[in-house]
Write a protein that holds these residues in place. Structure first.
Motif, PDB file in Angstrom:
ATOM      1  N   HIS A 150      -1.094  -7.190   1.205  1.00  0.00           N
ATOM      2  CA  HIS A 150      -1.550  -5.791   1.153  1.00  0.00           C
ATOM      3  C   HIS A 150      -0.710  -4.950   2.121  1.00  0.00           C
ATOM      4  CE1 HIS A 150      -4.692  -2.488   1.856  1.00  0.00           C
ATOM      5  NE2 HIS A 150      -4.212  -2.335   0.634  1.00  0.00           N
ATOM      6  N   ILE A 151       0.505  -4.658   1.707  1.00  0.00           N
ATOM      7  CA  ILE A 151       1.460  -3.935   2.545  1.00  0.00           C
ATOM      8  C   ILE A 151       0.960  -2.528   2.862  1.00  0.00           C
ATOM      9  CG2 ILE A 151       3.840  -3.151   2.750  1.00  0.00           C
ATOM     10  CD1 ILE A 151       3.498  -6.214   2.654  1.00  0.00           C
ATOM     11  N   ARG A 152       0.302  -1.905   1.908  1.00  0.00           N
ATOM     12  CA  ARG A 152      -0.162  -0.525   2.063  1.00  0.00           C
ATOM     13  C   ARG A 152      -1.063  -0.353   3.287  1.00  0.00           C
ATOM     14  NH1 ARG A 152      -0.710   4.012  -1.381  1.00  0.00           N
ATOM     15  NH2 ARG A 152       0.458   2.841  -2.921  1.00  0.00           N
ATOM     16  N   GLY A 153      -1.830  -1.385   3.615  1.00  0.00           N
ATOM     17  CA  GLY A 153      -2.717  -1.285   4.765  1.00  0.00           C
ATOM     18  C   GLY A 153      -1.985  -0.998   6.061  1.00  0.00           C
ATOM     19  N   TYR A 154      -0.738  -1.452   6.155  1.00  0.00           N
ATOM     20  CA  TYR A 154       0.052  -1.202   7.364  1.00  0.00           C
ATOM     21  C   TYR A 154       0.467   0.262   7.492  1.00  0.00           C
ATOM     22  CZ  TYR A 154       0.428  -6.265   7.966  1.00  0.00           C
ATOM     23  OH  TYR A 154       0.157  -7.595   8.157  1.00  0.00           O
ATOM     24  N   PHE A 155       0.536   0.973   6.347  1.00  0.00           N
ATOM     25  CA  PHE A 155       0.888   2.396   6.415  1.00  0.00           C
ATOM     26  C   PHE A 155      -0.078   3.136   7.341  1.00  0.00           C
ATOM     27  CE2 PHE A 155       2.510   2.519   1.703  1.00  0.00           C
ATOM     28  CZ  PHE A 155       3.397   1.497   1.977  1.00  0.00           C
ATOM     29  N   PHE A 156      -1.356   2.816   7.169  1.00  0.00           N
ATOM     30  CA  PHE A 156      -2.404   3.553   7.870  1.00  0.00           C
ATOM     31  C   PHE A 156      -2.614   3.043   9.292  1.00  0.00           C
ATOM     32  CE2 PHE A 156      -3.475   3.286   3.271  1.00  0.00           C
ATOM     33  CZ  PHE A 156      -3.061   4.560   2.946  1.00  0.00           C
ATOM     34  N   LYS A 198       4.287  -5.398  -7.010  1.00  0.00           N
ATOM     35  CA  LYS A 198       5.663  -5.837  -7.215  1.00  0.00           C
ATOM     36  C   LYS A 198       5.888  -7.111  -6.412  1.00  0.00           C
ATOM     37  CE  LYS A 198      10.328  -3.841  -7.481  1.00  0.00           C
ATOM     38  NZ  LYS A 198      11.142  -2.624  -7.230  1.00  0.00           N
ATOM     39  N   THR A 199       6.790  -7.930  -6.872  1.00  0.00           N
ATOM     40  CA  THR A 199       7.179  -9.135  -6.149  1.00  0.00           C
ATOM     41  C   THR A 199       8.618  -8.979  -5.685  1.00  0.00           C
ATOM     42  OG1 THR A 199       5.668 -10.523  -7.428  1.00  0.00           O
ATOM     43  CG2 THR A 199       7.463 -11.628  -6.282  1.00  0.00           C
ATOM     44  N   TYR A 200       8.837  -9.273  -4.399  1.00  0.00           N
ATOM     45  CA  TYR A 200      10.163  -9.126  -3.786  1.00  0.00           C
ATOM     46  C   TYR A 200      10.684 -10.503  -3.390  1.00  0.00           C
ATOM     47  CZ  TYR A 200       8.252  -4.421  -3.277  1.00  0.00           C
ATOM     48  OH  TYR A 200       7.677  -3.202  -3.518  1.00  0.00           O
ATOM     49  N   ASN A 201      11.959 -10.709  -3.575  1.00  0.00           N
ATOM     50  CA  ASN A 201      12.558 -11.988  -3.198  1.00  0.00           C
ATOM     51  C   ASN A 201      12.613 -12.170  -1.686  1.00  0.00           C
ATOM     52  OD1 ASN A 201      13.029 -12.763  -5.858  1.00  0.00           O
ATOM     53  ND2 ASN A 201      15.006 -11.712  -5.913  1.00  0.00           N
ATOM     54  N   ASP A 202      12.722 -11.047  -0.956  1.00  0.00           N
ATOM     55  CA  ASP A 202      12.804 -11.113   0.493  1.00  0.00           C
ATOM     56  C   ASP A 202      12.439  -9.754   1.083  1.00  0.00           C
ATOM     57  OD1 ASP A 202      15.097  -9.481   0.121  1.00  0.00           O
ATOM     58  OD2 ASP A 202      16.391 -11.241   0.034  1.00  0.00           O
ATOM     59  N   PHE A 203      12.424  -9.676   2.402  1.00  0.00           N
ATOM     60  CA  PHE A 203      12.023  -8.438   3.053  1.00  0.00           C
ATOM     61  C   PHE A 203      13.028  -7.317   2.812  1.00  0.00           C
ATOM     62  CE2 PHE A 203      11.601  -5.408   6.511  1.00  0.00           C
ATOM     63  CZ  PHE A 203      10.217  -5.177   6.481  1.00  0.00           C
ATOM     64  N   ASP A 204      14.285  -7.652   2.622  1.00  0.00           N
ATOM     65  CA  ASP A 204      15.291  -6.625   2.378  1.00  0.00           C
ATOM     66  C   ASP A 204      14.961  -5.811   1.131  1.00  0.00           C
ATOM     67  OD1 ASP A 204      16.689  -7.351   4.614  1.00  0.00           O
ATOM     68  OD2 ASP A 204      18.182  -8.555   3.541  1.00  0.00           O
ATOM     69  N   ASP A 209      12.662  -0.631  -1.073  1.00  0.00           N
ATOM     70  CA  ASP A 209      11.617   0.015  -1.854  1.00  0.00           C
ATOM     71  C   ASP A 209      10.855   1.037  -1.001  1.00  0.00           C
ATOM     72  OD1 ASP A 209      10.800  -0.256  -4.608  1.00  0.00           O
ATOM     73  OD2 ASP A 209       8.810  -0.781  -3.863  1.00  0.00           O
ATOM     74  N   LEU A 210      10.551   0.643   0.222  1.00  0.00           N
ATOM     75  CA  LEU A 210       9.826   1.535   1.128  1.00  0.00           C
ATOM     76  C   LEU A 210      10.678   2.731   1.535  1.00  0.00           C
ATOM     77  CD1 LEU A 210       8.178  -1.171   3.415  1.00  0.00           C
ATOM     78  CD2 LEU A 210       6.962   0.321   1.810  1.00  0.00           C
ATOM     79  N   LEU A 211      11.917   2.481   1.908  1.00  0.00           N
ATOM     80  CA  LEU A 211      12.781   3.573   2.365  1.00  0.00           C
ATOM     81  C   LEU A 211      13.074   4.570   1.253  1.00  0.00           C
ATOM     82  CD1 LEU A 211      15.276   1.665   4.680  1.00  0.00           C
ATOM     83  CD2 LEU A 211      13.411   3.187   5.370  1.00  0.00           C
ATOM     84  N   MET A 228      11.138   5.190   8.835  1.00  0.00           N
ATOM     85  CA  MET A 228      11.918   4.103   9.414  1.00  0.00           C
ATOM     86  C   MET A 228      11.088   3.330  10.431  1.00  0.00           C
ATOM     87  SD  MET A 228      14.696   2.383   9.470  1.00  0.00           S
ATOM     88  CE  MET A 228      15.884   3.424   8.598  1.00  0.00           C
ATOM     89  N   ASP A 229      10.315   4.037  11.252  1.00  0.00           N
ATOM     90  CA  ASP A 229       9.437   3.376  12.210  1.00  0.00           C
ATOM     91  C   ASP A 229       8.401   2.511  11.497  1.00  0.00           C
ATOM     92  OD1 ASP A 229      10.728   4.491  14.358  1.00  0.00           O
ATOM     93  OD2 ASP A 229       9.285   6.125  14.629  1.00  0.00           O
ATOM     94  N   LEU A 230       7.900   3.004  10.378  1.00  0.00           N
ATOM     95  CA  LEU A 230       6.928   2.236   9.605  1.00  0.00           C
ATOM     96  C   LEU A 230       7.537   0.943   9.079  1.00  0.00           C
ATOM     97  CD1 LEU A 230       4.233   1.826   8.109  1.00  0.00           C
ATOM     98  CD2 LEU A 230       5.158   3.252   6.260  1.00  0.00           C
ATOM     99  N   VAL A 231       8.731   1.020   8.542  1.00  0.00           N
ATOM    100  CA  VAL A 231       9.396  -0.173   8.001  1.00  0.00           C
ATOM    101  C   VAL A 231       9.614  -1.203   9.100  1.00  0.00           C
ATOM    102  CG1 VAL A 231      11.516  -1.035   6.942  1.00  0.00           C
ATOM    103  CG2 VAL A 231      10.455   1.071   6.089  1.00  0.00           C
ATOM    104  N   LYS A 232      10.028  -0.754  10.265  1.00  0.00           N
ATOM    105  CA  LYS A 232      10.216  -1.673  11.390  1.00  0.00           C
ATOM    106  C   LYS A 232       8.894  -2.305  11.807  1.00  0.00           C
ATOM    107  CE  LYS A 232      14.280   0.730  13.258  1.00  0.00           C
ATOM    108  NZ  LYS A 232      14.805   1.575  14.365  1.00  0.00           N
TER     109      LYS A 232
END
Length: 257
Positions: A150-156, A198-204, A209-211, A228-232
């Motif tokens: 649940h990546i979206r949860g980190y946004f908040f 979506k399924t990603y092969n890796d974090f890159d 996708d996020l950027l 950028m701070d969020l992605v980090k």
């Protein structure tokens, strides 16, 4: 600033995914769409119009208020011959009464200020006993914590101002159900559904996708530096995982006219 759906640069932001098979099977438990006429209001990139068209619907009418979104949807669905595309509003589709067996409004109602007018129009264009499928996030869906799925949860978690924005624009389940009842619909089921985004092969791949803010209107509320701070931040939370399966929780309301 908020995403501009009329900007040609955003034309393809909602065309990069496909509807997951489990989503279709879940819908099929309650809605028989084989051989039926489907209206997809707020079709975006045409992902779900395409899914219905390829899974047995007789014909799908894909509608969006943005001409640019429709251009992207047409390109996404160019190899499917049982979809037509029209520009229109959920509040006034300009379509004939009782024309459709099924109406889908996915990720739409949080953009709608007048929910009563929206649902009244849905009732008008549906045939008797037609099925109305609404899918959106409630404030409770949005507030779930982040995790490696649940990546979206980190946004908040990183940017609390985003959850304030979400809480304002999202309808509670109680509000949705109340207005549906007031506008003449009868509940088949309400359920919470974890949908693979979506399924990603890796974090890159996830980082890109996020950027690019791909299919994520909420990220347009952030500056480039904040993004950028969020992605980090997300990278520190989940590390360099392989095969990231991102999922979002939605609420589904399936109603009958």
């Amino acid at each position: 600033m908020p995403i501009d759906f009329h900007d040609s640069r955003n034309q393809s932001t909602y065309t990069t995914r496909v509807a997951e098979e489990q989503w279709l099977r879940t819908i099929e438990e309650y809605v028989d769409f084989k051989g039926k006429h489907v209206l997809d209001v707020g079709c975006g990139g045409g992902i779900y119009s395409k899914a219905f068209a390829l899974s047995g619907a007789a014909h799908v009418t894909a509608m969006d208020f943005s001409v640019e979104m429709l251009k992207g949807a047409k390109e996404n669905c160019k190899d499917v011959n049982n979809i037509s595309f029209i520009q229109g509003s959920a509040l006034d589709t300009n379509l004939k009464e009782q024309q459709f067996d099924i109406l889908l409004e996915r990720a739409l109602i949080h953009h709608i200020a007048d929910l009563t007018a929206c649902f009244q129009e849905a009732n008008r264009v549906l045939k008797p006993n037609g099925r109305f499928i609404i899918q959106d996030r409630t404030p409770e869906d949005c507030a779930l914590p982040g995790s490696e799925t649940h990546i979206r949860g980190y946004f908040f978690e990183k940017h609390p101002k985003l959850i304030e924005k979400e809480s304002i624009r999202r309808y509670s389940s109680h509000k949705v159900k109340t207005v549906l009842e007031q506008t003449g619909f009868h509940r088949i089921i309400e359920l919470q559904y974890w949908e693979t985004r979506k399924t990603y092969n890796d974090f890159d791949q996830l980082r890109d996708d996020l950027l690019n803010r791909t299919g994520r209107s909420i990220l347009h509320e952030l500056t480039d530096d904040e993004l950028m701070d969020l992605v980090k931040f997300i990278e520190t939370k989940i590390g360099h995982l392989q095969h990231i399966n991102e999922r979002d929780r939605w609420t589904l309301w399936i109603e009958e006219k």
